[in-house]
Motif scaffolding. Structure first.
Motif, PDB file in Angstrom:
ATOM      1  N   ALA A   1      -9.156   2.565   0.990  1.00  0.00           N
ATOM      2  CA  ALA A   1      -8.562   3.712   1.676  1.00  0.00           C
ATOM      3  C   ALA A   1      -9.615   4.725   2.032  1.00  0.00           C
ATOM      4  O   ALA A   1     -10.469   4.993   0.926  1.00  0.00           O
TER       5      ALA A   1
ATOM      6  N   SER B   1       0.896  -1.238  -0.196  1.00  0.00           N
ATOM      7  CA  SER B   1       0.029   0.129   0.109  1.00  0.00           C
ATOM      8  C   SER B   1       0.829   1.208   0.015  1.00  0.00           C
ATOM      9  O   SER B   1       0.247   2.210  -0.710  1.00  0.00           O
TER      10      SER B   1
ATOM     11  N   GLY C   1      -5.202  -1.714  -0.090  1.00  0.00           N
ATOM     12  CA  GLY C   1      -4.476  -0.424   0.485  1.00  0.00           C
ATOM     13  C   GLY C   1      -5.048   0.801  -0.305  1.00  0.00           C
ATOM     14  O   GLY C   1      -4.806   1.925   0.367  1.00  0.00           O
TER      15      GLY C   1
ATOM     16  N   ALA D   1      -3.820   7.864  -1.102  1.00  0.00           N
ATOM     17  CA  ALA D   1      -3.306   6.554  -0.731  1.00  0.00           C
ATOM     18  C   ALA D   1      -2.512   6.166  -1.903  1.00  0.00           C
ATOM     19  O   ALA D   1      -1.420   5.719  -2.094  1.00  0.00           O
TER      20      ALA D   1
ATOM     21  N   GLN E   1      -8.659   7.546  -1.141  1.00  0.00           N
ATOM     22  CA  GLN E   1      -7.995   6.946  -2.426  1.00  0.00           C
ATOM     23  C   GLN E   1      -6.976   7.569  -3.004  1.00  0.00           C
ATOM     24  O   GLN E   1      -5.999   7.125  -3.565  1.00  0.00           O
TER      25      GLN E   1
END
Ligand SMILES: O=C(CO)COP(=O)(O)O
Length: 262
Positions: free
Chosen positions: A246, A221, A242, A252, A249
């Motif tokens: 999230a 991730s 991951g 992440a 997103q």
């Protein structure tokens, strides 16, 4: 699951898409695949699985986030989406869209099957095959790869250990993606928890079929997870929760991509 069937891959069916063109240029430099001797664009494949956060309209939203993010890095991001979402996404984003599975069957009486020709017609340029959550037997993997070649789409065969990687590489897919099942969805990155499975897979593929690319996945991730995967010889990562699950997103994904060498 790979069984003891030693079926051989069909010959003379050449995939011809963007992925393949990139791979040909790698071959043009003498089959040398080890970083950093050859510049290979990092590949990130985001598997949407059947997560609600990546289904239908949400799948399109996340694909757009991927499309925007990739422009800032030397990276190819592909999204592996549910079959019914392929057309919606491929018509609205420019990044590669993959299926999550195809069956090794052609046109005809195969009710319920997903064909390579149909996913290609819907806009997919590749597919995962043999994901841990959608295991196949060796003969079925070979049939799926052959169907991909015939349709002209890329095949990423998922494997769960080094011996399976070896078997998959001998079938000459475009990529193998090694993912230890126990780390999938765990948040514990394969590149740190089990580096040997990555280096072992890279070594095995290099010996058997150097034209096959190697990805790794499970628990990836963060940027540091991606960087560690690249340092182990992987050409990129296959990941899901991951990013998909999230809270943010986009943030992440940016964290993940920060692991790419500039
Ligand atoms: O199965 C995976 C990608 O195909 C890995 O899943 P996670 O990234 O959620 O561990």
């Amino acid at each position: 699951m790979v069984d003891e069937d030693h079926s051989r891959p069909s010959k003379n069916l050449a995939p011809i898409d963007g992925d393949q063109a990139a791979r040909s240029s790698k071959l043009a430099v003498g089959h040398r695949r080890l970083r950093p001797s050859v510049m290979i664009m990092t590949k990130v494949v985001l598997n949407f699985k059947t997560y609600s956060e990546a289904t239908g309209a949400e799948a399109l939203k996340l694909s757009r986030i991927c499309e925007e993010a990739k422009d800032q890095y030397d990276v190819e991001i592909a999204v592996a989406v549910q079959a019914p979402d392929i057309r919606l996404i491929s018509e609205n984003v420019s990044i590669p869209v993959y299926a999550q599975h195809v069956d090794g069957v052609g046109f005809g009486g195969f009710t319920g099957s997903i064909t390579a020709a149909a996913v290609k017609a819907a806009g997919a340029t590749g597919t995962l095959i043999n994901h841990s959550e959608r295991r196949l037997r060796l003969a079925e993997i070979e049939a799926s790869i052959s169907a991909c070649r015939a349709a002209g789409i890329s095949a990423i065969v998922c494997t769960n250990n080094v011996p399976t990687t070896r078997a998959a590489a001998s079938l000459k897919p475009d990529y193998v993606a090694v993912e230890p099942p126990e780390l999938i969805g765990s948040g514990i990155p394969v590149s740190k928890a089990d580096p040997g499975i990555v280096t072992g897979s890279v070594e095995a593929v290099k010996r058997i079929e150097p034209s096959v690319g190697v990805l790794c996945g499970a628990g990836i991730s963060r940027g540091e997870d991606l960087r560690a995967a690249l340092d182990l010889g992987s050409e990129g990562v296959l990941l899901a929760s991951g990013i998909v699950k999230a809270k943010d997103q986009k943030a992440a994904l940016e964290d993940l991509l920060s692991g790419i060498r500039r």
